[in-house]
Design a protein around this motif. Sequence first.
Motif, PDB file in Angstrom:
ATOM      1  N   ARG A   1      26.339  28.214 -23.429  1.00  0.00           N
ATOM      2  CA  ARG A   1      27.345  27.970 -22.406  1.00  0.00           C
ATOM      3  C   ARG A   1      26.688  27.928 -21.033  1.00  0.00           C
ATOM      4  O   ARG A   1      25.763  28.684 -20.749  1.00  0.00           O
ATOM      5  N   HIS A   2      27.190  27.036 -20.170  1.00  0.00           N
ATOM      6  CA  HIS A   2      26.715  26.964 -18.796  1.00  0.00           C
ATOM      7  C   HIS A   2      27.128  28.221 -18.033  1.00  0.00           C
ATOM      8  O   HIS A   2      28.224  28.751 -18.236  1.00  0.00           O
ATOM      9  N   ILE A   3      26.266  28.672 -17.124  1.00  0.00           N
ATOM     10  CA  ILE A   3      26.614  29.799 -16.270  1.00  0.00           C
ATOM     11  C   ILE A   3      26.467  29.403 -14.802  1.00  0.00           C
ATOM     12  O   ILE A   3      25.725  28.489 -14.454  1.00  0.00           O
ATOM     13  N   THR A   4      27.198  30.112 -13.956  1.00  0.00           N
ATOM     14  CA  THR A   4      27.156  29.881 -12.519  1.00  0.00           C
ATOM     15  C   THR A   4      27.402  31.198 -11.805  1.00  0.00           C
ATOM     16  O   THR A   4      27.937  32.147 -12.396  1.00  0.00           O
ATOM     17  N   LEU A   5      27.019  31.262 -10.550  1.00  0.00           N
ATOM     18  CA  LEU A   5      27.355  32.432  -9.741  1.00  0.00           C
ATOM     19  C   LEU A   5      28.812  32.385  -9.303  1.00  0.00           C
ATOM     20  O   LEU A   5      29.464  33.419  -9.150  1.00  0.00           O
ATOM     21  N   ASP A   6      29.336  31.168  -9.119  1.00  0.00           N
ATOM     22  CA  ASP A   6      30.703  30.995  -8.633  1.00  0.00           C
ATOM     23  C   ASP A   6      31.152  29.577  -8.984  1.00  0.00           C
ATOM     24  O   ASP A   6      30.511  28.600  -8.577  1.00  0.00           O
ATOM     25  N   ARG A   7      32.235  29.444  -9.722  1.00  0.00           N
ATOM     26  CA  ARG A   7      32.697  28.123 -10.144  1.00  0.00           C
ATOM     27  C   ARG A   7      33.147  27.251  -8.979  1.00  0.00           C
ATOM     28  O   ARG A   7      33.298  26.036  -9.144  1.00  0.00           O
ATOM     29  N   ALA A   8      33.341  27.851  -7.823  1.00  0.00           N
ATOM     30  CA  ALA A   8      33.720  27.078  -6.642  1.00  0.00           C
ATOM     31  C   ALA A   8      32.514  26.541  -5.885  1.00  0.00           C
ATOM     32  O   ALA A   8      32.680  25.803  -4.907  1.00  0.00           O
ATOM     33  N   MET A   9      31.306  26.848  -6.331  1.00  0.00           N
ATOM     34  CA  MET A   9      30.104  26.347  -5.679  1.00  0.00           C
ATOM     35  C   MET A   9      30.028  24.832  -5.784  1.00  0.00           C
ATOM     36  O   MET A   9      30.590  24.237  -6.704  1.00  0.00           O
ATOM     37  N   TRP A  10      29.288  24.227  -4.842  1.00  0.00           N
ATOM     38  CA  TRP A  10      29.035  22.799  -4.946  1.00  0.00           C
ATOM     39  C   TRP A  10      28.204  22.519  -6.194  1.00  0.00           C
ATOM     40  O   TRP A  10      27.325  23.296  -6.571  1.00  0.00           O
TER      41      TRP A  10
END
Length: 289
Positions: free
Chosen positions: A230-239
């Motif tokens: 699964r993809h991960i991010t620090l914040d889904r609202a990031m560019w």
Amino acid sequence: MTEVKIGKRTIGEGNPCFTIAEIGINHNGDLDIAKRLISVAVAAGCDAVKFQKRTIDVVYSPEELSRPRESPFGETNGDLKRGLEFPVDAYRAIDRYCREVGITWFASCWDEQSVDFIEQFKPPCYKVASASLTDDGLLRHTRATGRPILLSTGMCTLDQVDHAIEVLGKDDLILLHTCSTDPSAYNELNLRAISTLRERYGVPVGYSGHETGLPTTVAAVAMGAHVVERHITLDRAMWGSDQAASLEPNGITRLVRDIRLVEAAMGDGVKRVIPSEVPIMKKLRRVGA
């Protein structure tokens, strides 16, 4: 069914699910963000992190690279694509950091030059993206490294998968079922295809999810997925194009936790009275019944 070794882990029937946190291009070209995402994966208990590597002028046509597209890196699609690619020094830093924190890393390579680039780091395996499943030249070049391959099967027919396996062979091969829409609608995930792939090819099969939630990925493990990505991010609202369908730190932590709980709950399939049931049985059953 065959088994595949990735580093010190064995992938296949009876082994814990191999969990991959896909960083991909969610680092936005920033090495500090990449390191923070690696730390998120370690804290969540993931087994590996994965990046994406492209040789921009090989993967994309001049017309595609010149197409207008505003981004923090410039005004063309080429500016964006080049801005998201880490140079060798950044990958050396990633390699050192993963060793320090004790997590495996590897990459999806979209062209032969990228395979050669990543090979200098002696990765434990390679991922071939769904978009590259029909690229026989890339398949052969990746196979020539002698390393295990995870082959994603999104937007592909069984005939195309058959051909890819003819090219690659089944040794050290793991198939990943996926729906390539991003984010994926739940009614398009078709998790039963995990069983179809396992029965047809006799190799370990995993699941690469692009949906927004957690339950279906956990269900994939209950249905026999040996690998989850699964993809991960620090914040889904990031560019960034992949951020919205990615899991934030709390999400990937919950996913790994739930996968391990489901694995513990699956048992061995033998119906028996377990010791903790005995006092309940004595208490609740009618005398003499």
